[in-house]
Design a protein around this motif. Structure first.
Motif, mmCIF file in Angstrom:
data_model
loop_
_atom_site.group_PDB
_atom_site.id
_atom_site.type_symbol
_atom_site.label_atom_id
_atom_site.label_comp_id
_atom_site.label_asym_id
_atom_site.label_seq_id
_atom_site.Cartn_x
_atom_site.Cartn_y
_atom_site.Cartn_z
ATOM 1 N N GLY A 145 0.791 -1.216 0.000
ATOM 2 C CA GLY A 145 0.000 0.000 0.000
ATOM 3 C C GLY A 145 0.827 1.273 0.000
ATOM 4 O O GLY A 145 2.057 1.260 0.136
ATOM 5 N N ALA A 146 0.136 2.395 -0.100
ATOM 6 C CA ALA A 146 0.748 3.711 -0.270
ATOM 7 C C ALA A 146 1.673 4.068 0.893
ATOM 8 O O ALA A 146 1.383 3.781 2.058
ATOM 9 C CB ALA A 146 -0.345 4.777 -0.390
ATOM 10 N N GLY A 147 2.772 4.711 0.551
ATOM 11 C CA GLY A 147 3.667 5.264 1.550
ATOM 12 C C GLY A 147 4.588 4.285 2.237
ATOM 13 O O GLY A 147 5.396 4.673 3.080
ATOM 14 N N THR A 148 4.506 3.013 1.901
ATOM 15 C CA THR A 148 5.377 2.018 2.541
ATOM 16 C C THR A 148 6.778 2.094 1.942
ATOM 17 O O THR A 148 6.945 2.221 0.733
ATOM 18 C CB THR A 148 4.792 0.610 2.383
ATOM 19 N N ARG A 149 7.773 2.018 2.823
ATOM 20 C CA ARG A 149 9.172 2.075 2.412
ATOM 21 C C ARG A 149 9.829 0.722 2.664
ATOM 22 O O ARG A 149 9.796 0.215 3.781
ATOM 23 C CB ARG A 149 9.913 3.156 3.184
ATOM 24 N N GLY B 24 0.054 -3.125 4.138
ATOM 25 C CA GLY B 24 -0.752 -1.917 4.084
ATOM 26 C C GLY B 24 0.048 -0.648 3.857
ATOM 27 O O GLY B 24 1.115 -0.657 3.238
ATOM 28 N N LYS B 25 -0.450 0.449 4.408
ATOM 29 C CA LYS B 25 0.089 1.779 4.157
ATOM 30 C C LYS B 25 1.128 2.191 5.199
ATOM 31 O O LYS B 25 1.053 1.811 6.365
ATOM 32 C CB LYS B 25 -1.043 2.802 4.156
ATOM 33 N N ASP B 26 2.081 2.991 4.748
ATOM 34 C CA ASP B 26 3.000 3.730 5.626
ATOM 35 C C ASP B 26 3.807 2.835 6.566
ATOM 36 O O ASP B 26 4.127 3.212 7.696
ATOM 37 C CB ASP B 26 2.225 4.776 6.454
ATOM 38 N N ASN B 27 4.135 1.656 6.115
ATOM 39 C CA ASN B 27 5.042 0.792 6.866
ATOM 40 C C ASN B 27 6.486 1.137 6.511
ATOM 41 O O ASN B 27 6.772 1.628 5.421
ATOM 42 C CB ASN B 27 4.784 -0.678 6.534
ATOM 43 N N HIS B 28 7.405 0.865 7.441
ATOM 44 C CA HIS B 28 8.833 1.030 7.168
ATOM 45 C C HIS B 28 9.510 -0.306 7.425
ATOM 46 O O HIS B 28 9.571 -0.781 8.575
ATOM 47 C CB HIS B 28 9.446 2.117 8.056
#
Length: 266
Positions: free
Chosen positions: A35-39, A53-57
């Protein structure tokens, strides 16, 4: 500018949001969705039927979605599901599930997974947990929201750890831990309610005192487990229906005791 490093290998069938970053030499398999924003850092391998999902690092050298370490696994398309805003540090290993369970290993939202932590097949971890370095879960372990597992603790397969529980460093856990309870040692022993953690999360004095009374019924009164459950039901009723009081938390402890299959640390 592309956010996927030229040296990374991303299967054309993988589904990555356009904002996902993938670092040098990482590998993303065909059945992966991110998902979006994951690095995704360098040298990470994400394979299997894995949804993130989103925004994981995800830090370097993590391995996510590899086949379960279970000899009964026969190639079934089982899954790994990771939620949003998780920090997954170096050398974490999360495996997919097995058909002997529901076929899913899952991690919720806002978890902090330190280096070398392991989620074996069919583990279910809630949200807002903290796993310190080398915390290890065997297969089919369930961990509730806000639980903390300290460094080098090991959890036997099929164990359950309740919400807001605290597991001390180097603990060997072979039985279930009720919600809100602090355990440590090898073999593990209960050492009271996780008072400091509850204070940090905004629990009131009334709520904490209610949980301390419930703990005494389970651990200090000499009651059988069935007798302790009856006492907890009485305490829950006495606490009233006000949801800001201790009643819902006493209920959580009582209901957990009714679902334990391995027995509790006691």
């Amino acid at each position: 500018m592309s956010k996927i490093h030229p040296s990374a290998i991303v299967d054309p069938k993988a589904e990555l949001d356009s904002s996902v970053e993938v670092g040098p030499y990482s590998i993303v398999g065909a059945n992966v969705r991110i998902g979006a924003g994951t690095r995704v850092g360098p040298h990470v391998v994400i394979e299997g039927h894995t949804t993130i999902g989103k925004d994981n690092h995800i830090f370097q050298f993590a391995s996510l979605g590899a086949q379960p370490q279970d000899k009964k696994w026969a190639g079934e398309p089982t899954r790994l599901v990771i939620g949003d805003r998780n920090t997954i540090r170096e050398f974490c290993t999360f495996n997919t599930g097995t058909t002997q369970d529901e076929g899913v290993t899952s991690l919720g939202d806002d978890n902090w997974m330190s280096a070398y932590t392991h989620l074996a097949h069919d583990c279910r971890v809630g949200s807002n947990t903290i796993f310190s370095n080398n915390a290890q879960l065997a297969g089919h372990v369930h961990v509730g929201d806000w639980a903390i597992l300290s460094g080098y603790c090991g959890v036997h397969q099929f164990c359950k750890i309740g919400e807001h529980a605290f597991i001390g460093m180097y603990t060997s856990l072979t039985q279930d831990v009720p919600p809100f309870v602090l355990v440590s040692g090898n073999p593990a022993e209960a050492h009271g309610i996780n008072i400091e953690g509850l204070k940090r999360r905004g629990f009131t004095r009334e709520q904490i005192n209610g949980l301390r009374t419930a703990y005494k019924h389970i651990y200090r009164s000499g009651l059988t487990l069935e007798e302790a459950k009856a006492k907890l039901a009485e305490e829950e009723a006495a606490a009233g229906a006000v949801e800001t009081g201790a009643a819902p938390y006493i209920r959580a402890m009582r209901e957990f005791l009714g679902t334990s299959s391995r027995g509790i640390v006691r």
